[in-house]
Design a protein around this motif. Structure first.
Motif, mmCIF file in Angstrom:
data_model
loop_
_atom_site.group_PDB
_atom_site.id
_atom_site.type_symbol
_atom_site.label_atom_id
_atom_site.label_comp_id
_atom_site.label_asym_id
_atom_site.label_seq_id
_atom_site.Cartn_x
_atom_site.Cartn_y
_atom_site.Cartn_z
ATOM 1 N N PHE B 96 -32.886 49.483 -54.580
ATOM 2 C CA PHE B 96 -34.099 50.633 -54.769
ATOM 3 C C PHE B 96 -33.446 51.629 -53.751
ATOM 4 O O PHE B 96 -32.768 52.034 -52.876
ATOM 5 C CB PHE B 96 -34.388 49.907 -52.864
ATOM 6 C CG PHE B 96 -35.213 50.477 -52.927
ATOM 7 C CD1 PHE B 96 -36.992 50.697 -53.034
ATOM 8 C CD2 PHE B 96 -35.534 50.722 -51.043
ATOM 9 C CE1 PHE B 96 -38.270 50.421 -52.264
ATOM 10 C CE2 PHE B 96 -36.591 51.087 -50.538
ATOM 11 C CZ PHE B 96 -38.196 51.915 -51.436
ATOM 12 N N TYR B 100 -38.406 58.756 -49.900
ATOM 13 C CA TYR B 100 -39.164 59.404 -48.267
ATOM 14 C C TYR B 100 -37.674 58.804 -47.598
ATOM 15 O O TYR B 100 -36.787 57.679 -47.141
ATOM 16 C CB TYR B 100 -39.868 57.880 -47.605
ATOM 17 C CG TYR B 100 -40.331 57.561 -47.838
ATOM 18 C CD1 TYR B 100 -39.200 56.271 -47.039
ATOM 19 C CD2 TYR B 100 -40.916 56.821 -48.978
ATOM 20 C CE1 TYR B 100 -39.675 55.158 -46.734
ATOM 21 C CE2 TYR B 100 -41.233 54.948 -48.949
ATOM 22 C CZ TYR B 100 -40.110 54.300 -47.802
ATOM 23 O OH TYR B 100 -40.223 53.079 -48.109
ATOM 24 N N ILE B 201 -35.936 50.012 -42.366
ATOM 25 C CA ILE B 201 -36.987 48.249 -42.506
ATOM 26 C C ILE B 201 -36.812 47.870 -41.220
ATOM 27 O O ILE B 201 -35.522 47.317 -40.298
ATOM 28 C CB ILE B 201 -35.682 47.914 -43.521
ATOM 29 C CG1 ILE B 201 -36.026 49.234 -44.657
ATOM 30 C CG2 ILE B 201 -36.629 47.044 -44.723
ATOM 31 C CD1 ILE B 201 -34.540 48.985 -46.169
ATOM 32 N N ALA B 319 -42.064 39.362 -46.353
ATOM 33 C CA ALA B 319 -43.044 38.818 -47.518
ATOM 34 C C ALA B 319 -42.534 39.997 -48.566
ATOM 35 O O ALA B 319 -43.649 39.174 -49.659
ATOM 36 C CB ALA B 319 -44.384 38.354 -46.537
ATOM 37 N N ARG B 320 -42.838 41.535 -48.460
ATOM 38 C CA ARG B 320 -43.125 41.836 -49.340
ATOM 39 C C ARG B 320 -41.844 41.956 -50.160
ATOM 40 O O ARG B 320 -42.291 42.766 -51.371
ATOM 41 C CB ARG B 320 -43.671 43.527 -48.893
ATOM 42 C CG ARG B 320 -41.747 43.863 -47.878
ATOM 43 C CD ARG B 320 -42.035 45.218 -47.039
ATOM 44 N NE ARG B 320 -43.489 44.949 -46.472
ATOM 45 C CZ ARG B 320 -43.578 46.007 -45.533
ATOM 46 N NH1 ARG B 320 -43.459 46.783 -45.718
ATOM 47 N NH2 ARG B 320 -44.583 45.740 -44.010
ATOM 48 N N TYR B 321 -41.157 41.799 -49.892
ATOM 49 C CA TYR B 321 -40.215 40.957 -51.427
ATOM 50 C C TYR B 321 -40.622 39.744 -51.887
ATOM 51 O O TYR B 321 -39.517 39.028 -51.379
ATOM 52 C CB TYR B 321 -39.043 40.742 -50.448
ATOM 53 C CG TYR B 321 -38.280 42.518 -49.265
ATOM 54 C CD1 TYR B 321 -38.132 43.656 -49.391
ATOM 55 C CD2 TYR B 321 -38.288 42.136 -47.820
ATOM 56 C CE1 TYR B 321 -38.290 44.950 -48.889
ATOM 57 C CE2 TYR B 321 -38.072 42.826 -47.471
ATOM 58 C CZ TYR B 321 -38.488 44.404 -47.484
ATOM 59 O OH TYR B 321 -38.641 45.788 -46.845
ATOM 60 N N VAL B 324 -43.020 41.969 -56.557
ATOM 61 C CA VAL B 324 -44.143 42.333 -57.624
ATOM 62 C C VAL B 324 -43.678 43.648 -58.349
ATOM 63 O O VAL B 324 -43.494 44.539 -59.002
ATOM 64 C CB VAL B 324 -45.154 42.271 -57.172
ATOM 65 C CG1 VAL B 324 -46.087 42.613 -58.216
ATOM 66 C CG2 VAL B 324 -45.138 40.469 -56.807
ATOM 67 N N ARG B 325 -43.708 44.370 -57.521
ATOM 68 C CA ARG B 325 -44.001 45.994 -57.099
ATOM 69 C C ARG B 325 -42.066 46.614 -57.130
ATOM 70 O O ARG B 325 -42.250 47.214 -57.951
ATOM 71 C CB ARG B 325 -43.904 46.364 -55.892
ATOM 72 C CG ARG B 325 -45.792 46.060 -56.102
ATOM 73 C CD ARG B 325 -46.374 45.841 -55.317
ATOM 74 N NE ARG B 325 -45.537 45.822 -53.488
ATOM 75 C CZ ARG B 325 -45.309 45.153 -53.053
ATOM 76 N NH1 ARG B 325 -46.120 43.641 -54.301
ATOM 77 N NH2 ARG B 325 -44.224 44.500 -51.827
ATOM 78 N N TYR B 326 -41.317 45.959 -57.050
ATOM 79 C CA TYR B 326 -40.193 46.648 -56.657
ATOM 80 C C TYR B 326 -38.743 45.540 -55.616
ATOM 81 O O TYR B 326 -39.182 44.575 -55.585
ATOM 82 C CB TYR B 326 -39.823 47.594 -55.359
ATOM 83 C CG TYR B 326 -40.175 47.593 -54.426
ATOM 84 C CD1 TYR B 326 -39.691 47.297 -53.253
ATOM 85 C CD2 TYR B 326 -41.563 47.528 -53.364
ATOM 86 C CE1 TYR B 326 -39.687 46.672 -52.264
ATOM 87 C CE2 TYR B 326 -42.104 47.555 -52.214
ATOM 88 C CZ TYR B 326 -41.208 46.838 -51.055
ATOM 89 O OH TYR B 326 -41.310 46.668 -50.489
ATOM 90 N N TYR B 340 -42.500 33.891 -57.730
ATOM 91 C CA TYR B 340 -41.902 33.975 -56.612
ATOM 92 C C TYR B 340 -40.580 33.177 -55.716
ATOM 93 O O TYR B 340 -39.848 34.280 -54.965
ATOM 94 C CB TYR B 340 -43.348 33.481 -55.313
ATOM 95 C CG TYR B 340 -44.558 34.650 -55.461
ATOM 96 C CD1 TYR B 340 -44.306 35.914 -55.301
ATOM 97 C CD2 TYR B 340 -45.227 33.961 -55.291
ATOM 98 C CE1 TYR B 340 -45.389 36.848 -55.660
ATOM 99 C CE2 TYR B 340 -46.857 35.183 -55.346
ATOM 100 C CZ TYR B 340 -46.426 36.379 -55.178
ATOM 101 O OH TYR B 340 -47.546 36.810 -54.963
ATOM 102 N N ARG B 344 -36.871 34.991 -54.404
ATOM 103 C CA ARG B 344 -36.320 35.127 -53.712
ATOM 104 C C ARG B 344 -35.063 34.420 -52.967
ATOM 105 O O ARG B 344 -35.010 34.466 -51.851
ATOM 106 C CB ARG B 344 -37.697 34.811 -52.685
ATOM 107 C CG ARG B 344 -38.967 36.585 -52.259
ATOM 108 C CD ARG B 344 -40.631 35.749 -51.761
ATOM 109 N NE ARG B 344 -39.910 35.010 -50.178
ATOM 110 C CZ ARG B 344 -40.278 35.988 -49.096
ATOM 111 N NH1 ARG B 344 -40.514 37.405 -49.750
ATOM 112 N NH2 ARG B 344 -40.379 34.957 -47.832
#
Lengths: 477, 480
Positions: B96, B100, B201, B319-321, B324-326, B340, B344
């Motif tokens: 990752f 920013y 984070i 939960a965002r990990y 799906v996106r990164y 999922y 995880r």
């Protein structure tokens, strides 16, 4: 057995803020997928939500408009569930302490009766993104442009008892949020979406039946049809000895039926808890008072004023008050000198007709309110007849100028000179001896024909009232 | 190297006796030398560091520099850094790269500091030994068979081994103070809201707070001044004016009231650690401070409350990990559920999974009140205890940890035993107060840390006490 339905609605009102509920990304509809999703909307690690103050102001304005309590302190909570278009794995919403509680909206039923629908709460939350299932060869695409768009979820008490009242409520709310300027009301784009909770119980029973929740009804027609279908389904089920189960159902407009999506047993545990990334939302009395100053006259009050003060018919008052810009146009026309009832008739007739034909909004039309008022005064002072006025209106719509200019330029001024009209009358009597005889023998219908001939001869410019009078004099005196 | 502290480097840079490039090269050399064994860094960024050092030297040359211009430092790998990968110690974020910088990183950069890399840490800051890192354990420079503490173990080891004069850390339940104690350095957890959490984070949002780890209280004061400040991107960031945290450093402790909570010296504390802290309190008294006995009656509830609140928040924060996106995605998922579950399961380590499960349970329907609700009530009681104690004293002092650094592997099979490492630190996070750990002695060759707890936003007094103590002692100057 006879049954009666109980209905409650949850309506998601998309707030028309420039940026999202918790990020600075734009909310405009229809962008290239994921072009309007910033780090916050994507749920990247470490980024944090910041409350959109404009969305809060809109929620306060709405609360004031439905005479509700504005919570001095409300709390954003996380609703946790996994879904590919939910980037953070939770939706930020309000759970125990919503920003708006205990309001009401009065609506008119089909029978013209006024009923009060209690609004339990309205809370702020963010929308999810969209899953796209086409064009990805068996995979799913995710568009997060909508993710984070501010929503106000407006929840009623189960105060509605039939589909038509539910639609009347939904329309009244739709009118209200557009009036307040907090939602564009565009249902195709999902700016105003409805979920309906429907149950039935034996007439007179005080205990509510088991309810089903029907999801995502995005037109007035679908709401009506889905609720009616659901009532019928539940009654049939009970009549045949079955039981209604608590579940979520999806309305399929193509087949005009509702289908089970998930039962209560499959219901998710959302594990709501206060979002630690956001402080409680404190709203001061000063802020509420400031918003109260911005509250416009509400549709229902305006509708009643149109009916009782301006003397419009009820149906016309409702139609004209529904859209704030239309109502403003009407009032501007009147204050520029237009007669209220004529102005109302002209707007509902010619103006709406021309708007529909050209697909224009009232703000875009070429005939401004003072131009319409000038036309109306030309009719009322006898400069032109109502019929000629339509021609003048059409010319104004085409951008030919103001009413009196067009009348002069085209020579449309009404002929009020008795001598000139008498000449037309004499010509027509001479040319139609048969019809004159019929009229004399009592066939009144022929009068219209003769008047028509005279008007035609005058190219529509003769004053119709004078024509009538002079014709009668010539024949009967 | 001749220079070890920021204050020394800053003076040398200003005097022109050394350049930032030279300092940075020396730092990079030392990292190259020691890191293969200590494993304090996950990522080292020599090119970016040298470029920043060149910039700093130009600033110094034209006289447009501050006290921190050109000073090399490291970021805990929990702080997002633009263009440099941020792993958070996890396989989940192995690749990752954030677009920013975290708010704190941005501020340190603005102050002219030179970031040299990202330090190792317990996975997602969950751990007290740095053993949960996907990138391997960090060794304690004082005894390479021991843990450096956690979760900011890499930062603590890097500072203790004199690789960098300062490193950022984060502290959710003790993650700055406990490794600072284990590695014999100074670390400060500021008041909640002092340092922006933007780009840091999240582990447990209501407790997480970033802060500096360095060799001296003076260096903490200098760097906190740069890190702290309002950030509109973090709604919990406080709107307070910038402060000079060095302003009380040279003020004598005469008349200052030092509160000693009796619960910090109860059963569970190693006798040798207790003795070291007692004699450190004696030093403070000799410096003019007055000892006041105080009590934090609900102290024993801090660990249970912490281990409900922190996992609850982490279960949602992580939960965002989802693949799906990164971040990590399992290979060849057959469907969404499979993606999922396997992403995880494979992307997270055991301690992270344990806390997600505990937190999910604590928030679930029917248990919320008994766990999360109850923990929040305890949190209020603990805050009240601190308010009472700090009404009688200017700062509270006690041990940072019940024992010194333990052997690698000694507690990794017993989570409760591991959680008890934070018995004196978690309460401070629950109350949102500032707390520091400074070196206060040794036990069997391993450093002992003294904890200083202050009133909300009174970091300056903590730093005053710490600095005055360091003027009278040399524990902080001892190098492994």
């Amino acid at each position: 057995m006879q049954y009666e339905p109980t209905i409650g609605l949850e309506i998601h009102v998309q707030l028309s803020t420039a940026s999202k509920m918790f990020s600075g990304a734009a909310t405009a509809y229809g962008g290239t997928p994921n072009s309007q999703a910033c780090a916050v909307d994507l749920g990247l690690p470490g980024v944090l939500p910041v409350i959109n103050a404009e969305a809060v102001r809109m929620a306060i304005l709405f609360g004031l408009a439905i005479d509700a309590e504005i919570a001095p302190r409300s709390v954003f909570a996380r609703k946790n569930y996994f879904y590919p278009d939910l980037p953070k794995g939770y939706q930020i919403s309000q759970f125990e302490l919503p920003v708006v509680a205990r309001g009401h909206l009065d609506i008119a039923t089909e029978d013209g009766e006024t009923i009060r629908i209690r609004i339990t709460r309205a809370h702020l939350e963010e929308d999810a993104g969209k899953s796209l299932h086409e064009d990805f060869h068996g995979m799913t695409g995710i568009d997060l442009n909508r993710a984070g768009t501010p929503l106000l979820e407006v929840v009623t008490e189960p105060d509605l008892t039939c589909a038509s009242d539910a639609v009347a409520y939904m329309r009244a709310l739709h009118t209200l949020v557009r009036y307040l300027g907090i939602c564009d009301g565009n249902m195709q784009e999902g700016s105003f979406r409805c979920d309906a909770n429907v149950s039935v119980k034996p007439i007179g029973s005080t205990t509510l039946g088991t309810r089903a929740e029907i999801k995502n009804l995005n037109s007035f027609r679908f709401v009506e049809r889905a609720i009616n279908y659901e009532i019928e389904r539940q009654v049939e089920l009970l009549e045949s000895g079955g039981k209604v189960v608590q579940e979520t159902r999806l309305y399929d407009p193509d087949r005009d039926e509702t289908r089970s999506m998930r039962s209560k047993e499959d219901a998710q545990d959302y594990r709501y808890f206060p979002d630690p990334d956001l402080l409680p939302l404190d709203i001061s009395k000063v802020q509420i008072d400031a918003m109260r100053e911005l509250l416009p006259e509400l549709p229902r009050a305006r509708e009643q004023r149109f009916e009782h003060t301006l003397g419009l018919h009820h149906a016309d008052a409702v139609n004209l008050a529904r859209d704030r810009a239309v109502a403003d146009y009407l009032e501007a026309t009147i204050s520029a000198g237009g007669d209220p009832r004529s102005a109302a008739n002209w707007i509902l007739g010619e103006v709406f007709g021309a708007m529909n034909k050209d697909g224009m909004a009232i703000s875009e039309i070429p005939v401004k309110s003072e131009m319409l008022a000038e036309l109306l005064s030309a009719v009322s002072d006898g400069t032109i007849s109502g019929k000629i006025a339509k021609e003048v209106f059409e010319a104004m719509w085409q951008g030919e100028g103001r009413a009196r200019e067009i009348i002069e330029r085209r020579g449309l001024r009404q002929v009020n000179d008795t001598g000139a009209i008498m000449a037309f009358v004499d010509q027509v009597i001479a040319a139609n001896p048969e019809q004159v005889e019929q009229l004399k023998s009592g066939k009144d219908k022929v009068l219209g024909f003769l008047v028509g001939q005279i008007m035609k001869l005058s190219k529509g410019k003769a004053n119709p009232q004078q024509v009538n009078e002079l014709l009668r004099q010539c024949i009967f005196d | 190297m001749e220079y070890t502290t920021i204050a020394q480097m800053s003076a040398a840079l200003a005097a022109g006796t050394v350049s930032s490039v030279e300092l940075t090269r020396a730092v990079l050399d030392r990292i190259g030398q020691l890191n293969p064994e200590l494993n304090a860094f996950i990522t080292v960024t020599p090119e970016q560091a040298l470029a920043a050092a060149h910039d700093a030297d130009r600033q110094i040359a034209i006289g447009k520099h501050g006290k921190l211009t050109g000073i090399p430092y490291a970021n805990k790998d929990i702080f997002c850094t633009q263009g440099v990968r941020t792993t958070c110690g996890s396989r989940m974020l192995e690749n990752f790269i954030a677009p920013y910088d975290a708010g704190a990183v941005e501020r340190l950069g603005t102050a002219g500091m030179v970031a040299v890399g990202k330090t190792n840490m317990d996975e997602f800051a969950m751990g007290s030994s740095n053993e949960t890192s996907y990138y391997g354990a960090v060794l304690n420079p004082w005894d390479k068979g021991c843990v450096p503490g956690g979760s900011s173990g890499g930062s603590a080891a890097a500072v203790a081994a004199r690789m960098v004069p300062m490193a950022t850390g984060t502290d959710t339940g003790g993650s700055i103070r406990q490794p600072a104690a284990f590695c014999g350095i100074s670390g400060l957890k500021p008041t909640y809201g002092r340092v922006s959490r933007y780009g840091m984070i999240a582990y447990a949002s209501s407790l997480d707070q970033g802060g500096p780890m360095a060799l001296t209280a003076e260096d903490l004061a200098l760097t906190l001044g740069a890190m702290a400040g309002h950030d509109g991107r973090d709604s919990t960031s406080v709107t307070r004016d910038a402060e000079d945290f060095t302003r009380l450093l040279d003020t004598s402790l005469a008349g200052l009231k030092v509160g000693v909570p009796k619960e910090f010296f109860a059963a569970g504390l190693d006798a040798e650690v207790g003795e070291a802290i007692e004699s450190a309190i004696g030093v403070l008294e000799r410096l003019g401070a007055r000892r006041v006995e105080v009590s934090l009656p609900n102290m024993s509830l801090a660990i249970p409350a912490y281990y409900v609140i922190a996992p609850a928040e982490c279960s949602s924060n992580l939960a965002r990990y989802d693949g799906v996106r990164y971040g990590y995605r399992c290979s060849d998922p057959v469907d969404l559920q499979d993606m999922y579950v396997r992403s995880r399961s494979e992307g997270f380590g055991n301690e992270v999974k344990r806390r997600i499960l505990v937190g999910t349970f604590a928030l679930s329907h029917g248990y919320y009140d008994a766990y999360y609700g109850q923990a929040q009530r305890i949190r209020r009681l603990i805050s009240r205890d601190f308010a009472n104690a700090l009404a009688q004293a200017d700062v509270l002092v006690g041990p940072t940890t019940p024992s010194t650094a333990f052997r690698i592997g000694a507690k990794s099979s017993d989570p409760i035993e591991m959680y008890l490492c934070d018995v004196y630190t978690t309460a401070v996070n629950l109350a949102g107060l500032p707390g520091a750990s400074i070196p206060a002695g040794f036990d069997n060759g391993l450093p002992v840390g003294m904890q200083l707890i202050g009133k909300a936003f009174d970091e300056a007094t903590i730093l005053q006490v710490a600095h005055q103590f360091q003027q009278a002692t040399d524990w902080h100057q001892r190098a492994p």
